[in-house]
Design a protein around this motif. Structure first.
Motif, mmCIF file in Angstrom:
data_model
loop_
_atom_site.group_PDB
_atom_site.id
_atom_site.type_symbol
_atom_site.label_atom_id
_atom_site.label_comp_id
_atom_site.label_asym_id
_atom_site.label_seq_id
_atom_site.Cartn_x
_atom_site.Cartn_y
_atom_site.Cartn_z
ATOM 1 N N ALA A 12 0.833 -1.203 0.000
ATOM 2 C CA ALA A 12 0.000 0.000 0.000
ATOM 3 C C ALA A 12 0.871 1.258 0.000
ATOM 4 N N ILE A 13 1.946 1.215 0.799
ATOM 5 C CA ILE A 13 2.866 2.360 0.822
ATOM 6 C C ILE A 13 3.497 2.567 -0.548
ATOM 7 N N LEU A 14 3.899 1.470 -1.178
ATOM 8 C CA LEU A 14 4.487 1.572 -2.509
ATOM 9 C C LEU A 14 3.478 2.107 -3.519
ATOM 10 N N CYS A 15 2.210 1.727 -3.364
ATOM 11 C CA CYS A 15 1.176 2.239 -4.270
ATOM 12 C C CYS A 15 1.019 3.751 -4.130
ATOM 13 N N THR A 16 1.292 4.256 -2.928
ATOM 14 C CA THR A 16 1.190 5.698 -2.701
ATOM 15 C C THR A 16 2.186 6.467 -3.557
ATOM 16 N N LEU A 17 3.265 5.794 -3.982
ATOM 17 C CA LEU A 17 4.268 6.443 -4.830
ATOM 18 C C LEU A 17 3.707 6.792 -6.207
ATOM 19 N N ALA A 18 2.486 6.352 -6.506
ATOM 20 C CA ALA A 18 1.846 6.759 -7.760
ATOM 21 C C ALA A 18 1.705 8.274 -7.827
ATOM 22 N N PHE A 19 1.676 8.929 -6.673
ATOM 23 C CA PHE A 19 1.590 10.392 -6.650
ATOM 24 C C PHE A 19 2.826 11.049 -7.281
ATOM 25 N N LEU A 23 3.032 14.753 -9.212
ATOM 26 C CA LEU A 23 3.904 15.696 -8.506
ATOM 27 C C LEU A 23 5.190 15.991 -9.269
ATOM 28 N N GLY A 24 5.803 14.945 -9.826
ATOM 29 C CA GLY A 24 7.096 15.130 -10.463
ATOM 30 C C GLY A 24 7.114 14.904 -11.957
ATOM 31 N N GLY A 25 6.030 14.350 -12.498
ATOM 32 C CA GLY A 25 5.987 14.088 -13.931
ATOM 33 C C GLY A 25 6.198 12.621 -14.240
ATOM 34 N N GLY A 77 0.120 3.993 -15.771
ATOM 35 C CA GLY A 77 0.711 5.325 -15.818
ATOM 36 C C GLY A 77 1.086 5.733 -17.232
ATOM 37 N N LEU A 78 1.615 4.770 -18.004
ATOM 38 C CA LEU A 78 1.969 5.053 -19.400
ATOM 39 C C LEU A 78 0.720 5.391 -20.215
ATOM 40 N N ILE A 79 -0.347 4.643 -19.977
ATOM 41 C CA ILE A 79 -1.609 4.928 -20.666
ATOM 42 C C ILE A 79 -2.099 6.326 -20.302
ATOM 43 N N ALA A 80 -1.961 6.678 -19.021
ATOM 44 C CA ALA A 80 -2.476 7.967 -18.555
ATOM 45 C C ALA A 80 -1.742 9.147 -19.183
ATOM 46 N N VAL A 81 -0.448 9.002 -19.425
ATOM 47 C CA VAL A 81 0.325 10.144 -19.960
ATOM 48 C C VAL A 81 0.373 10.152 -21.481
ATOM 49 N N THR A 82 -0.165 9.106 -22.129
ATOM 50 C CA THR A 82 -0.119 9.064 -23.595
ATOM 51 C C THR A 82 -1.496 9.024 -24.247
ATOM 52 N N THR A 83 -2.559 8.924 -23.454
ATOM 53 C CA THR A 83 -3.919 8.846 -24.000
ATOM 54 C C THR A 83 -4.807 9.843 -23.269
ATOM 55 N N THR A 84 -6.116 9.674 -23.451
ATOM 56 C CA THR A 84 -7.075 10.560 -22.781
ATOM 57 C C THR A 84 -7.375 10.144 -21.348
ATOM 58 N N MET A 85 -6.785 9.042 -20.878
ATOM 59 C CA MET A 85 -7.001 8.672 -19.473
ATOM 60 C C MET A 85 -6.444 9.760 -18.567
ATOM 61 N N ALA A 86 -7.252 10.201 -17.605
ATOM 62 C CA ALA A 86 -6.807 11.229 -16.670
ATOM 63 C C ALA A 86 -5.805 10.639 -15.683
ATOM 64 N N VAL A 87 -4.792 11.419 -15.341
ATOM 65 C CA VAL A 87 -3.823 10.970 -14.338
ATOM 66 C C VAL A 87 -4.526 10.687 -13.014
ATOM 67 N N ALA A 135 -6.903 14.505 -4.694
ATOM 68 C CA ALA A 135 -5.564 15.069 -4.484
ATOM 69 C C ALA A 135 -4.864 15.314 -5.821
ATOM 70 N N THR A 136 -5.022 14.386 -6.746
ATOM 71 C CA THR A 136 -4.383 14.541 -8.056
ATOM 72 C C THR A 136 -4.971 15.705 -8.830
ATOM 73 N N ARG A 137 -6.291 15.828 -8.798
ATOM 74 C CA ARG A 137 -6.929 16.966 -9.474
ATOM 75 C C ARG A 137 -6.426 18.293 -8.891
ATOM 76 N N ALA A 138 -6.280 18.321 -7.579
ATOM 77 C CA ALA A 138 -5.824 19.556 -6.935
ATOM 78 C C ALA A 138 -4.401 19.907 -7.368
ATOM 79 N N VAL A 139 -3.573 18.873 -7.550
ATOM 80 C CA VAL A 139 -2.172 19.112 -7.918
ATOM 81 C C VAL A 139 -2.031 19.453 -9.393
ATOM 82 N N THR A 140 -2.663 18.658 -10.250
ATOM 83 C CA THR A 140 -2.444 18.806 -11.694
ATOM 84 C C THR A 140 -3.260 19.927 -12.323
#
Length: 449
Positions: A12-19, A23-25, A77-87, A135-140
């Protein structure tokens, strides 16, 4: 704290690194994923291996469970940054799986009740998904509090739908299949997020819809008309139907689940003696539910997409309504025909009319045919009452489509079932035929009229 709980906590902690992606791109996220994978490959024994390893990892000597989970997250993550999937969808999905699993593992130390464990997983998973999206919407996007509050209905819908799908897949798969769960949930959430223009309910209304479907799903489980997987499938399909179609659509769908489920209990002991009873004391699983309702849910999705003018050619949304009703009428007709007709008279094979043993695929009885027609009439009657678009002629078309679909089911059973198709495949094709016949007849009458 047991080993599975510790492992789930670390995951679960490792999954949190999805942020790291918002945050960093994407490059930062990719670097972190690469480091974790390389570290997992390097660790083959010792305390760290014991902390992170699934039981199956010991035989291989590799942390394949961790590696595949990180690769699944990286793929999303790759799908999210290369398609219409929202981060935000990507982050919410990863947190949903990670923290939902951790919560369920913690709960297992206090109870072994299946429904309680599913409830804990779904609650924490959905909450984590909503928190991650917000949280992601607030950041991005730099969204204001007002803008975020306006997105709450969509986030709640995606979180609840994703949690239900994850719980369903975890019930039918294995714990180490979380990478498959993560990918499936991410793709579903992406699809549903694309339908956001069709969402008109408030967060409270979506929560109420969820409460209704959960209550009815639990009743079906308590009455032993559905297994855990069948209950979860019904809840998920019910939620999608209410949110994307409306309560009228849901009432039509739930009429099939209710009447069809109860019909499986009709003279169950006699059907068991004849060898034609449903397994698991008549409780229907996810395969049975999906085989009968997949086409109906596709029609709901089509209706939502057409209502939001997302389909080419701008098809009439009512065509999807009739396709939905035709598929449900078929499912109702076929179920009642099988469950009621199987205990009467000697069935005859529909292709030759020769007497056959009860339970023979493609075998029909006149009592079953009458019950099937009655089932189609019920669906048509409910549709006529609830939908202004369903006129008396439209109701008659729904009945006809249900009877045609029931007949297709019997024909496929007599010819292809057991060799080319399984029972669920036959159910799917039959409901598809009912949906297509209903839509085509509506179009034909519109042209002639």
């Amino acid at each position: 704290m047991t080993a599975p709980v510790r492992r789930a906590g670390v995951f679960a902690i490792l999954c949190t690194l999805a942020f790291a992606v918002p945050l960093g791109g994407p490059w930062v996220g990719a670097a972190i994923a690469a480091v974790i994978v390389l570290g997992a490959v390097a660790v083959t024994d010792g305390p760290l291996f014991d902390l992170l390893a699934y039981p199956s990892d010991y035989k291989a000597g590799r942390l394949y469970g961790l590696i595949t989970l990180v690769l699944a997250a990286a793929t999303l993550g790759l799908i999210a940054v290369t398609t219409t999937m929202a981060v935000a969808v990507f982050v919410g999905t990863v947190l949903l799986v990670g923290y939902g699993n951790f919560a369920e593992r913690l709960a297992r130390g206090r109870t072994d009740h299946d429904v309680a464990l599913v409830a804990v997983f779904c609650t924490v998973a959905a909450g984590s998904a909503v928190a991650g999206q917000a949280a992601t919407r607030a950041v991005t996007d730099g969204n204001s509090l007002e803008a975020l509050s306006g997105a709450i209905p969509t986030m709640v819908f995606l979180g609840a739908s994703g949690a239900l799908l994850a719980a369903l897949l975890r019930d039918v798969l294995f714990a180490q299949d979380d990478p498959v769960v993560m990918l499936a949930v991410g793709l579903l959430s992406w699809l549903l997020a694309e339908l956001e223009p069709a969402l008109s309910l408030t967060a409270g209304e979506i929560t109420a819809a969820l409460a209704v479907t959960v209550a009815l799903g639990y009743v079906s489980y308590a009455l032993e008309t559905a297994s855990i997987a069948g209950m979860l499938t019904g809840i998920l399909l019910g939620l999608l139907t209410i949110v994307l179609g409306g309560y009228g659509w849901f009432i039509v769908l739930i009429s099939f689940f209710a009447i069809g489920g109860l019909s499986s209990k009709f003279r169950y002991e006699q059907k068991a003696e004849l060898g034609v009873a449903e397994d698991n004391d008549g409780a229907r699983g996810s395969g049975n539910v999906l085989g009968n309702a997949a086409v109906a849910i596709a029609a709901v999705l089509g209706y939502a997409a057409s209502s939001a003018t997302m389909l080419p050619g701008d098809p009439d949304p009512n065509l999807f309504l009739f396709a939905f009703a035709g598929s449900v009428a078929t499912a109702m007709s076929d179920t009642l025909s099988s469950e009621i007709g199987s205990v009467f008279d000697t069935p005859r094979l529909i292709t030759t009319l020769e007497p056959v043993e009860p339970g023979t695929d493609g075998g029909v009885t006149w009592q079953g045919e009458v019950a099937g027609i009655a089932g189609a009439v019920v669906v048509a009657g409910i549709s006529y009452v609830l939908f202004p678009a369903v006129t008396p002629v439209g109701a008659a078309i729904i009945v006809a489509a249900g009877v045609v679909g029931m007949t297709v089911d019997s024909l496929l059973g007599a010819t292809l079932e057991g060799t080319v198709l399984g029972n669920q495949g036959v159910n799917f094709l039959a409901t598809l035929s009912g949906a297509l016949v209903c839509a085509l007849l509506v179009v034909s009458f519109a042209i002639l009229g």
